[in-house]
Design a protein around this motif. Structure first.
Motif, PDB file in Angstrom:
ATOM      1  N   UNK A 165      56.487  30.174  -6.160  1.00 26.07           N
ATOM      2  CA  UNK A 165      55.650  29.542  -5.139  1.00 26.07           C
ATOM      3  C   UNK A 165      54.341  29.030  -5.737  1.00 26.07           C
ATOM      4  N   UNK A 166      53.797  29.775  -6.690  1.00 27.97           N
ATOM      5  CA  UNK A 166      52.502  29.435  -7.277  1.00 27.97           C
ATOM      6  C   UNK A 166      52.603  28.431  -8.425  1.00 27.97           C
ATOM      7  N   UNK A 167      53.731  28.389  -9.074  1.00 25.61           N
ATOM      8  CA  UNK A 167      53.888  27.607 -10.300  1.00 25.61           C
ATOM      9  C   UNK A 167      53.800  26.104  -9.994  1.00 25.61           C
ATOM     10  N   UNK A 168      52.701  25.482 -10.386  1.00 25.84           N
ATOM     11  CA  UNK A 168      52.546  24.046 -10.191  1.00 25.84           C
ATOM     12  C   UNK A 168      51.794  23.445 -11.376  1.00 25.84           C
ATOM     13  N   UNK A 174      45.512  28.678 -16.269  1.00 27.16           N
ATOM     14  CA  UNK A 174      46.526  28.205 -15.311  1.00 27.16           C
ATOM     15  C   UNK A 174      47.599  29.268 -15.128  1.00 27.16           C
ATOM     16  N   UNK A 175      48.108  29.766 -16.243  1.00 28.71           N
ATOM     17  CA  UNK A 175      49.185  30.765 -16.203  1.00 28.71           C
ATOM     18  C   UNK A 175      48.737  32.029 -15.478  1.00 28.71           C
ATOM     19  N   UNK A 176      47.501  32.446 -15.726  1.00 31.76           N
ATOM     20  CA  UNK A 176      47.008  33.671 -15.095  1.00 31.76           C
ATOM     21  C   UNK A 176      46.946  33.558 -13.570  1.00 31.76           C
ATOM     22  N   UNK A 177      46.742  32.365 -13.056  1.00 33.93           N
ATOM     23  CA  UNK A 177      46.739  32.169 -11.597  1.00 33.93           C
ATOM     24  C   UNK A 177      48.137  32.357 -11.015  1.00 33.93           C
ATOM     25  N   UNK A 178      49.155  32.042 -11.795  1.00 30.63           N
ATOM     26  CA  UNK A 178      50.535  32.194 -11.317  1.00 30.63           C
ATOM     27  C   UNK A 178      50.967  33.658 -11.268  1.00 30.63           C
ATOM     28  N   UNK A 179      50.491  34.457 -12.220  1.00 33.09           N
ATOM     29  CA  UNK A 179      51.004  35.825 -12.342  1.00 33.09           C
ATOM     30  C   UNK A 179      50.054  36.879 -11.784  1.00 33.09           C
TER      31      UNK A 179
END
Length: 295
Positions: free
Chosen positions: A243-246, A279-284
């Motif tokens: 859901x977060x991965x953009x 960016x990656x840290x916002x997804x996980x």
């Protein structure tokens, strides 16, 4: 699992451990396996391997990936043989595949990239400006990918719509198509290929889409993470991740370019992650498995 946990507890007690025995487990009722399916297209390879690395190394899932043609991708999702396909092109390009199955067979988890586009691509130096201009050539070729791809269906329609009687549509693997494009570009020869954006091609070469005044290839689309209907319940943390991965245009094109540099896509993925940690840290964020402490 409970027997193993009890055994560890007894061992801790028997050796007079003063500290805590700390180990990590995903919840037993959640499961740990995530099965992804993907195609050989550049963006599909890049997204899938990026997700695999992050799900395994950050969220501690056991991820398996399967390469298939786009028809089989949706069949695997519909039959529950896979959990996720992270490269669905909607609403138009993959519509025919989705419509083969009952309404509600798939879950559109989240938009990975907004504003994706398909069409016919030429070098910036090409004399052709629109698809209709190809009709002036005594003979020409459009070099495409595998026949069942959505962009190829639109390419066939463009030949009919624009009256390109002397134009042949060739079918081959994406890799071979791009080898031909690279060779023609180095010689500054005319070449027309089926293409899409995002793609590493736009990061490496000066290229453009041919104008499509009749809108055969449709409007801009979204690249969507597609899942089975049960995925949200079976793997809630992984579902939230997708859901977060953009990705932005620059992030996506650079990801694909990094992946292309290495024989092993995961090497390129890890290099990209180093440069995009925020960016990656916002997804996980907040999605790592809970830790259980046994005193």
């Amino acid at each position: 699992m409970k027997q193993i946990r009890n055994y560890i507890l007894l061992m801790c007690i028997s050796v007079g451990a003063l500290g805590a025995c700390d180990f990590t487990n995903t919840k037993e009722d959640e499961g740990n396996a995530v099965k992804m399916v993907y195609t050989e297209w550049s963006e599909s390879v890049a997204i899938t391997h990026l997700a695999k690395v992050l799900l395994q190394e950050k969220l501690e899932y056991d991820v398996t990936i399967k390469l298939a043609n786009v028809h089989d991708v949706y069949e695997d999702l519909a039959n529950g043989q896979a959990h996720v396909f992270a490269d669905g092109w909607l609403p138009e390009t993959h519509r025919t595949y989705i419509e083969k199955y009952p309404s509600g067979a798939f879950d559109q988890i989240g938009i990975i990239y907004p504003g994706a586009r398909t069409g016919l691509i030429v070098p910036a130096y090409s004399k052709y400006q629109s698809i209709g201009d190809l009709a002036t050539a005594s003979s020409s070729e459009i070099i495409g990918i595998e026949a069942e791809a959505g962009v190829m269906m639109h390419a066939k329609s463009s030949i009919e719509t624009y009256g390109l009687k002397n134009t042949k549509l060739l079918e081959m693997a994406e890799g071979k198509m791009l080898v031909k494009f690279t060779d023609a570009y180095s010689r500054r020869n005319e070449i027309v290929i089926t293409g899409w954006e995002p793609h590493w091609l736009f990061a490496r070469f000066d290229v453009r889409f041919l104008d499509d005044p009749n809108n055969v290839f449709g409007e801009k689309e979204n690249i969507v993470a597609m899942g089975t209907k049960a995925f949200a319940e079976l793997r809630p943390r992984a579902y939230r991740f997708f859901e977060r991965m953009q990705l932005s245009e620059q992030q996506f094109n650079s990801l694909m370019y990094f992946v292309k540099q290495y024989e092993d896509p995961e090497i390129g993925v890890r290099e990209w992650i180093k440069k995009n940690e925020y960016v990656v840290n916002q997804w996980i964020k907040g999605l790592k498995p809970e830790r259980e402490k046994i005193m």
